[in-house]
Design an enzyme around this catalytic site. Sequence first.
Site, short mmCIF file in Angstrom:
data_model
loop_
_atom_site.label_atom_id
_atom_site.label_comp_id
_atom_site.label_asym_id
_atom_site.label_seq_id
_atom_site.Cartn_x
_atom_site.Cartn_y
_atom_site.Cartn_z
N ARG A 1 -22.34 -49.04 33.40
CA ARG A 1 -22.55 -47.68 32.92
C ARG A 1 -23.78 -47.04 33.57
NH1 ARG A 1 -18.23 -47.03 31.21
NH2 ARG A 1 -17.56 -46.24 29.20
N CYS B 1 -18.51 -41.86 31.45
CA CYS B 1 -17.34 -42.70 31.13
C CYS B 1 -16.13 -42.29 31.97
CB CYS B 1 -17.05 -42.56 29.64
SG CYS B 1 -15.54 -43.34 29.06
N HIS B 2 -15.18 -43.21 32.08
CA HIS B 2 -13.95 -42.93 32.83
C HIS B 2 -13.19 -41.72 32.29
CE1 HIS B 2 -13.96 -46.58 35.24
NE2 HIS B 2 -14.57 -47.12 34.19
N THR B 3 -13.27 -41.53 30.99
CA THR B 3 -12.53 -40.42 30.39
C THR B 3 -13.08 -39.08 30.88
OG1 THR B 3 -12.22 -41.84 28.49
CG2 THR B 3 -11.65 -39.54 28.19
N CYS C 1 -8.95 -40.46 11.93
CA CYS C 1 -9.22 -39.32 11.06
C CYS C 1 -8.40 -38.11 11.49
CB CYS C 1 -10.71 -38.98 11.11
SG CYS C 1 -11.16 -37.54 10.13
N HIS D 1 -19.22 -37.43 26.35
CA HIS D 1 -18.87 -37.77 24.96
C HIS D 1 -19.57 -39.05 24.50
CE1 HIS D 1 -16.14 -40.04 27.48
NE2 HIS D 1 -16.06 -40.92 26.50
N GLU D 2 -20.50 -39.58 25.31
CA GLU D 2 -21.18 -40.82 24.91
C GLU D 2 -22.65 -40.52 24.68
OE1 GLU D 2 -20.49 -44.06 27.62
OE2 GLU D 2 -18.34 -44.01 27.27
N CYS E 1 -14.04 -38.21 8.37
CA CYS E 1 -14.30 -37.22 7.32
C CYS E 1 -14.46 -37.88 5.95
CB CYS E 1 -13.19 -36.16 7.27
SG CYS E 1 -11.65 -36.72 6.50
N CYS F 1 -18.71 -45.07 22.66
CA CYS F 1 -17.34 -45.16 23.21
C CYS F 1 -16.98 -46.59 23.57
CB CYS F 1 -17.22 -44.22 24.41
SG CYS F 1 -15.59 -44.21 25.16
N CYS G 1 -9.57 -37.74 4.40
CA CYS G 1 -8.16 -37.55 4.77
C CYS G 1 -7.36 -38.82 4.50
CB CYS G 1 -8.04 -37.14 6.24
SG CYS G 1 -8.34 -38.48 7.40
N ARG H 1 -8.48 -32.91 14.20
CA ARG H 1 -7.76 -33.31 15.40
C ARG H 1 -7.26 -32.15 16.25
NH1 ARG H 1 -6.68 -38.62 15.79
NH2 ARG H 1 -5.03 -39.08 17.26
N CYS I 1 -8.63 -41.70 6.58
CA CYS I 1 -10.01 -42.12 6.30
C CYS I 1 -10.10 -42.96 5.03
CB CYS I 1 -10.95 -40.93 6.20
SG CYS I 1 -11.53 -40.34 7.80
N1 LIG Z 1 -8.72 -47.31 23.32
C1 LIG Z 1 -9.81 -46.57 23.42
O1 LIG Z 1 -10.25 -45.94 22.45
C2 LIG Z 1 -10.57 -46.54 24.71
C3 LIG Z 1 -11.90 -46.14 24.76
C4 LIG Z 1 -12.57 -46.20 25.99
C5 LIG Z 1 -11.90 -46.61 27.12
N2 LIG Z 1 -10.59 -46.97 27.04
C6 LIG Z 1 -9.82 -47.46 28.19
O2 LIG Z 1 -10.10 -48.84 28.35
C7 LIG Z 1 -9.90 -49.20 29.72
C8 LIG Z 1 -11.12 -49.94 30.23
O3 LIG Z 1 -12.25 -49.09 30.24
P1 LIG Z 1 -13.58 -49.54 31.01
O4 LIG Z 1 -14.57 -48.45 30.83
O5 LIG Z 1 -13.94 -50.90 30.58
O6 LIG Z 1 -12.99 -49.53 32.50
P2 LIG Z 1 -13.45 -50.27 33.85
O7 LIG Z 1 -12.69 -49.62 34.94
O8 LIG Z 1 -14.93 -50.31 33.93
O9 LIG Z 1 -12.94 -51.76 33.67
C9 LIG Z 1 -11.65 -52.16 33.98
C10 LIG Z 1 -11.74 -53.56 34.59
O10 LIG Z 1 -10.42 -54.05 34.83
C11 LIG Z 1 -10.49 -54.87 35.95
N3 LIG Z 1 -9.16 -55.14 36.52
C12 LIG Z 1 -8.44 -54.37 37.37
N4 LIG Z 1 -7.28 -54.98 37.68
C13 LIG Z 1 -7.26 -56.15 37.00
C14 LIG Z 1 -6.33 -57.23 36.92
N5 LIG Z 1 -5.20 -57.20 37.60
N6 LIG Z 1 -6.65 -58.28 36.12
C15 LIG Z 1 -7.79 -58.31 35.44
N7 LIG Z 1 -8.72 -57.31 35.47
C16 LIG Z 1 -8.45 -56.25 36.26
C17 LIG Z 1 -11.41 -54.12 36.90
O11 LIG Z 1 -11.96 -54.98 37.89
C18 LIG Z 1 -12.47 -53.59 35.95
O12 LIG Z 1 -13.59 -54.45 35.86
C19 LIG Z 1 -9.59 -47.89 30.44
O13 LIG Z 1 -8.19 -47.77 30.55
C20 LIG Z 1 -10.13 -46.85 29.52
O14 LIG Z 1 -9.49 -45.62 29.67
C21 LIG Z 1 -9.93 -46.96 25.86
ZN LIG Z 2 -15.85 -42.91 26.87
ZN LIG Z 3 -10.61 -38.23 7.96
#
Ligand SMILES: NC(=O)c1ccc[n+]([C@@H]2O[C@H](COP(=O)([O-])OP(=O)(O)OC[C@H]3O[C@@H](n4cnc5c(N)ncnc54)[C@H](O)[C@@H]3O)[C@@H](O)[C@H]2O)c1
Ligand SMILES: [Zn+2]
Ligand SMILES: [Zn+2]
Length: 368
Positions: free
Chosen positions: A362, A40-42, A106, A62-63, A92, A169, A95, A110, A98
């Site tokens: 992925r 994942c990106h993270t 949760c 983490h996935e 949990c 994730c 909390c 943390r 939760c």
């Molecule tokens: N909130 C959460 O709990 C949580 C969990 C996982 C990931 N995320 C975040 O969610 C986001 C997306 O994650 P992902 O794995 O899908 O990433 P990803 O990079 O695979 O997808 C992002 C997409 O955005 C597109 N994009 C870029 N510029 C754009 C524009 N101007 N207009 C439209 N689309 C555009 C890209 O082409 C790409 O397909 C990331 O910022 C990630 O960190 C958040």
């Molecule tokens: Zn992730």
């Molecule tokens: Zn909790």
Amino acid sequence: MKIRAAVLEEFGAPLAVQELDLDEPRAGEVLVRLVACGVCHTDLYTASGADPSGYAPTVLGHEGAGVVEKVGEGVASLAPGDHVVTLFSPQCRECVHCVDPRTNLCMAIREEQNKGHLPDGSTRLHRDGEEIRHFMGCSTFAEYTVMPEIALAKVNPEAPMEHACLFACGLSTGLGAAMNTARVQPGTTCVVFGAGMVGLGAVAGCRLQGAERIVCVDLSEERLELARGQGATDVMVGDEGTVERILEMTGGYGADYTFEATGLVGVMGQAVEAARMAWGLCTIAGVAGKGETLDVVPRLLITGRRIAGSSFGGVKGRDQVPELVNRYLAGEIDVEPFLSHRITLDEVNRGFELMEAQDGIRSVIELA
Ligand SMILES: NC(=O)c1ccc[n+]([C@@H]2O[C@H](COP(=O)([O-])OP(=O)(O)OC[C@H]3O[C@@H](n4cnc5c(N)ncnc54)[C@H](O)[C@@H]3O)[C@@H](O)[C@H]2O)c1
Ligand SMILES: [Zn+2]
Ligand SMILES: [Zn+2]
């Protein structure tokens, strides 16, 4: 026990796959044999050093999905042989958050999790006596991990692990953004910005909620094609004119629900502007860069638009991840198109390269 794992030794350097010591699970903990794990990106964000809260050395990942091998004292909800999906966002069930249906944040572990520790403040991962930290409470780029019971969702054993792990994730984040955070109503119009794992999950979530029209915006035609497969009725290549085109498509009003899944603050702004006056709800799932802020003209809010943030799609992991996996097994969610590459643990750095090249949605590490 000795395990093989991918260690982040130093920010900006490739991960080093090596042998580590993993201690027995203590009270409230579970030993899991990992079978599959998404990249994942993270993970990359932390590996690169861009994450200000990152630490090293640590085992990333983490996935994960795997099988319970052994449980520590007091663990009642899991037993050896159970199939589990790892949760960086635990549940949990006790909390203040939760017990409230409004949130999944949760509070139980943390602080220690943010430090790379298990809940008792120590680590089970070691190398020649040196502590190796647990990443996001998971550390699943490994053959085995020890995790808190409250951070494992017991899922249907019929689910193939290489698909189940994606619910750990991004996929659940997108599905949950539509199903929990926005609670998309049937017959409505939705716009999803971004067609990565999170955005595609949001498209599927809008479809499952019965949205009538689902517009997906991305820069990649290939990804927009995947969005169609998940239920997008319209797709569009994003640029400065995106908001205008969405207003045109919606009688000048905007969409009932918009979702942002790019992590770009400029796109977040578009998602707010594309939400309908009077009741449009913009749900933000993307993680912006450090120090970046979202600029919003207050008039947009006074005229009835709302903005919500969504962490892990508001999904209460132990309760809802098993439900989502069952919906996938019932044929309601098409997971296979997200699994682009199957790689080995030793190829983990290639997983990062594929992600940087936006090659597929992925890569999944197969461990067994
Ligand atoms: N909130 C959460 O709990 C949580 C969990 C996982 C990931 N995320 C975040 O969610 C986001 C997306 O994650 P992902 O794995 O899908 O990433 P990803 O990079 O695979 O997808 C992002 C997409 O955005 C597109 N994009 C870029 N510029 C754009 C524009 N101007 N207009 C439209 N689309 C555009 C890209 O082409 C790409 O397909 C990331 O910022 C990630 O960190 C958040
Ligand atoms: Zn992730
Ligand atoms: Zn909790």
